[in-house]
Scaffold this active site. Structure first.
Site, PDB file in Angstrom:
ATOM      1  CE1 TYR A 183      40.205  45.174  43.279  1.00 44.59           C
ATOM      2  CE2 TYR A 183      38.770  46.649  42.046  1.00 44.59           C
ATOM      3  CZ  TYR A 183      39.043  45.904  43.177  1.00 44.59           C
ATOM      4  OH  TYR A 183      38.133  45.873  44.216  1.00 44.59           O
ATOM      5  CG  HIS A 225      39.481  44.778  47.691  1.00 43.78           C
ATOM      6  ND1 HIS A 225      39.839  45.517  46.582  1.00 43.78           N
ATOM      7  CD2 HIS A 225      40.207  45.271  48.727  1.00 43.78           C
ATOM      8  CE1 HIS A 225      40.728  46.430  46.939  1.00 43.78           C
ATOM      9  NE2 HIS A 225      40.972  46.309  48.236  1.00 43.78           N
TER      10      HIS A 225
END
Length: 280
Positions: A183, A225
Site C-alpha cells: 500500500y 487511494h
C-alpha cells in the site's frame, strides 16, 4: 520555492491534495481513464524521461527523516502522527519501503559499462536503490544531496484484491487465506523537480524491492487511494500502468467530495524479468 500539492495519496485516510482544488472528475474523464487502464489496452502507457544523473534514491534514515517530514508537512494539508515517521526509519536496509529522493548539485559519477570490464564478473545489485545512490559511498559523503521528495509504503494482507475495497460488501474470497499487497501511504515531490522522472523512479524502486527481497515474496499488487477530484493524480497513475477502480465513499474526512478511487498495479512476470535483467 513554489510548492504545489503533490500527485500523492497519504496515510491514515487523509488526503494528499489541497482542499481548495475542489473539482470533480467527470464521468467522461473517468470512463476514459478506465478504458486506458484496461489490462488489454497498454498502448497509452508513458515511460517518461529517465531519472536525471543528479538523483539518488535511498532508504529514509534518522538524518533524512526531518527533511522528509518537512516536505510532507508543506505539501499535504494534514498532520501526520509521530508514529508515521517512526515507521519511516524502522528499516534502513535495502529492503526498506520508505525512500527519499536526494538531489546532488553535481551529477553522480557514471557507472562503468559492463562490457568495459570483460574479465570481471557482473556486479549488478539485486536492488538498484543501492546503485542509484552512487558508485562510491565516500563520494556521497562529500556530496550528500538535498531531500526533494519521498515515498512510504507498508505491507498489508487482504483476503481479496484491493480493487474490491470500494464494494459496499466485500465478496467472499475464492481462495482461502490472505495475500500480500503493498500500500502506497504517501508519495510527494517538490514542484521544481517534477516532470523529470523522479516520482516514477521512486515507484519503480519500490517495485524492484518487492521483486528482489525475500520478505516480500508473493506480493500480488501495489495500490493506493487517490482523491476522486484529483484528475492529475489519476492520469499520472494510469500512465504508469496502474488501473483505476471505483470510489470508496466517505474516505476523506476533510475534503469535498469525500471519495477516493482505488488505483492498483498488479506485479507481473515482466516486472521480475526486468529486475533480473537489470532493466529496472
Amino acid at each position: 520555492m513554489e510548492v504545489k500539492s503533490p500527485i500523492a495519496p497519504s496515510a491514515d485516510g487523509q488526503s494528499g491534495v489541497r482542499e481548495d482544488a475542489a473539482l470533480s472528475v467527470s464521468s467522461a474523464l473517468f470512463e476514459s481513464l478506465r478504458d486506458l487502464s484496461a489490462p488489454h489496452k497498454t498502448f497509452g502507457v508513458a515511460r517518461g524521461p529517465p531519472p536525471p544523473p543528479n538523483l539518488s534514491i535511498q532508504p529514509i534514515t534518522p538524518s533524512t527523516v526531518p527533511s522528509f517530514r518537512r516536505i510532507i508537512s508543506l505539501l499535504l494539508p494534514i498532520r501526520y502522527p509521530d508514529k508515521f515517521f517512526a515507521e519511516s526509519v524502522a528499516n534502513t536496509t535495502p529492503s526498506s519501503l520508505a525512500r527519499v529522493a536526494l538531489w546532488h548539485e553535481r551529477p553522480r559519477p557514471a557507472k562503468r559499462k559492463r562490457e568495459e570490464t570483460p574479465n570481471e564478473p557482473p556486479q549488478a545489485s539485486a536492488n538498484p536503490a543501492s546503485e542509484s545512490s552512487g558508485t562510491a559511498s565516500s563520494q556521497l559523503e562529500l556530496n550528500p544531496g538535498t531531500v526533494i521528495g519521498g515515498i512510504q509504503c507498508r505491507m498489508e494482507q487482504l483476503p481479496f484484491h484491493p480493487s474490491l475495497l470500494a464494494s459496499p460488501k466485500h465478496p467472499t474470497p475464492a481462495i482461502s487465506g490472505n495475500r500480500n499487497y503493498c500500500y502506497i501511504q504517501t508519495l510527494a515531490l517538490l514542484s521544481p523537480y517534477r516532470a523529470k522522472g523522479i516520482a516514477t523512479a521512486l515507484v519503480e524502486t519500490i517495485i524492484t524491492t518487492l521483486c528482489t527481497e525475500k520478505e516480500y515474496e508473493g506480493t500480488a499488487s501495489m495500490y493506493a487511494h487517490v482523491w476522486e477530484a484529483n484528475e492529475e493524480a489519476l492520469e499520472w497513475y494510469v500512465k504508469r500502468r496502474f488501473q483505476v477502480g471505483d470510489v470508496v465513499q466517505g474516505y476523506y474526512r476533510r475534503l469535498k467530495p469525500a471519495g477516493a478511487r482505488i488505483v492498483w498495479r498488479d506485479l507481473e512476470v515482466g516486472d521480475y524479468l526486468k529486475v533480473q535483467s537489470g532493466q529496472r
